[in-house]
Write an enzyme that holds these catalytic residues in place. Structure first.
Site, PDB file in Angstrom:
ATOM      1  N   ASP A 151      23.856  31.319 -42.713  1.00  0.00           N
ATOM      2  CA  ASP A 151      23.714  32.180 -41.615  1.00  0.00           C
ATOM      3  C   ASP A 151      22.402  32.932 -41.451  1.00  0.00           C
ATOM      4  O   ASP A 151      21.949  33.375 -40.223  1.00  0.00           O
ATOM      5  CB  ASP A 151      24.963  33.291 -41.779  1.00  0.00           C
ATOM      6  CG  ASP A 151      26.205  32.435 -41.879  1.00  0.00           C
ATOM      7  OD1 ASP A 151      26.538  31.491 -41.232  1.00  0.00           O
ATOM      8  OD2 ASP A 151      27.259  33.075 -42.872  1.00  0.00           O
ATOM      9  N   HIS A 180      31.593  34.211 -43.501  1.00  0.00           N
ATOM     10  CA  HIS A 180      31.094  33.279 -43.290  1.00  0.00           C
ATOM     11  C   HIS A 180      31.865  32.216 -42.179  1.00  0.00           C
ATOM     12  O   HIS A 180      31.833  31.083 -42.384  1.00  0.00           O
ATOM     13  CB  HIS A 180      30.576  32.526 -44.546  1.00  0.00           C
ATOM     14  CG  HIS A 180      29.982  31.100 -44.552  1.00  0.00           C
ATOM     15  ND1 HIS A 180      28.574  31.186 -44.004  1.00  0.00           N
ATOM     16  CD2 HIS A 180      30.153  29.747 -44.853  1.00  0.00           C
ATOM     17  CE1 HIS A 180      28.247  30.040 -43.899  1.00  0.00           C
ATOM     18  NE2 HIS A 180      28.990  29.334 -44.372  1.00  0.00           N
TER      19      HIS A 180
END
Length: 340
Positions: A151, A180
């Site tokens: 990310d 996530h």
């Protein structure tokens, strides 16, 4: 001397991840485990002129325990990749049992290792590993990490694209907090080392946030059923593993976002919980790494109104994801008893 182990080493993430770890000069031994092909992957990697001695194991003849023996860092990319139309609930049903079994192997063979979980859905698989470790009496929250680095990598890349200069991407640092997957991914763009252009309007900002949150969908769609994010995930996993290795070897001041059990730092967790306005067992935040693993969990700090809204939206989904992992292990142990 550092022994790194990859569980799921023959897969789409596992092979390039193993390659990157073999190329890391700090790794002196590399153990590989998977249900197929691992000896061949190990033989291939062993020809690369770097210090790490490589060995690959299959399940037969207690291969998991042999791969894990003496492990300092264990990285887990094992499991089935996401395919078009597959929800994260679908993915959880497939991968949960795999992660539970691997966690059991780690608890038995490498209880003091630093464990880095890549297998999706991370928001739920990290709690699975923790609950298994608790059953075996080996849980240390400072040594368990959910790898959210992809990310961060995506945020750095996408921001540098907006700035019109990809050469900046290694220097662009954007904290990404929460979890996530999807809406639990919260990029703190207001804290980026490189400010977004003042000309960027609200719709472009929202599109950037959405792309960071759902970048995995972009890859799944582009691969058209042939897999999910494997190469970028392997890169991100190797980057995070390298930071953990550097920290446990004594390097100071290493800070990176990662999904952790908040009991790893009670003081930091208290500050973060006040900001969130709700208590969560796990959260991805900027974490300082050290020889014992988690040293300090940082608060969110000053964030924008848009980011506060994103955090608020992430919390109920995160809570649900965490409970899913905890419940899975509790249900599993109703019919079986963990034994060392």
């Amino acid at each position: 001397m550092v022994k790194a182990v990859v569980l799921g080493a023959a897969g789409g993430i596992g092979q390039p991840l193993a390659l990157l770890l073999k190329a890391n000069p700090l790794v002196t031994e590399l153990g590989l485990f998977d249900i197929v092909n691992t000896p061949g992957v190990a033989a291939d990697l062993s020809h690369i002129a770097t210090p790490a001695k490589v060995e690959g194991y299959l399940p037969a003849d207690d291969g998991l325990a042999k791969a894990l023996k003496g492990a300092d860092v264990v990285v887990i990319p094992a499991g089935v990749p996401r395919k078009p139309g597959m929800t994260r609930d679908d993915l959880f049903k497939i991968n949960a049992g795999i992660i539970k079994d691997l966690a059991t192997g780690i608890a038995k063979a490498a209880p003091n290792a630093f464990v880095l979980v890549i297998s999706n859905p991370v928001n739920s698989t990290v709690p699975i590993v923790a609950e298994v470790f608790k059953k075996f009496g080996t849980f240390d929250p400072k040594r368990l990490f959910g790898v959210t680095t992809l990310d961060v990598v995506r945020a750095s890349t996408f921001v540098s694209e907006i700035l019109g200069d990809l050469s900046l991407s290694k220097g662009v640092v954007v904290p990404v907090v929460g979890g996530h997957s999807g809406v639990t991914i919260v990029p703190l763009l207001s804290q980026s080392t490189h400010a977004l252009p003042s000309s960027l309007d609200k719709s472009a900002y929202d599109a950037l946030v959405n792309r960071i949150q759902f970048g995995g969908d972009e890859v799944v769609k582009a691969k058209n059923g042939a897999g999910s994010a494997t190469l970028s995930m392997a890169y991100a996993g190797a980057e995070f593993a390298a930071k953990v290795i550097r920290a446990v070897r004594g390097e100071k001041g290493l800070v990176t976002p990662t999904y952790v059990n908040l009991s790893a730092d009670a003081e930091g967790a208290s500050d973060l919980t006040k900001e969130l306005g709700e208590e969560l067992a796990y959260f991805s935040a900027n974490v300082e790494l050290g020889v014992e693993g988690v040293v300090k969990i940082s608060p969110l700090g000053k964030i924008s109104e848009d980011e506060a809204t994103l955090v608020k939206a992430a919390i109920p989904e995160l809570a649900k994801n965490i409970q899913t992992g905890v419940t899975f292990v509790a249900e599993a142990y109703k019919t079986e008893e963990p034994r060392l």
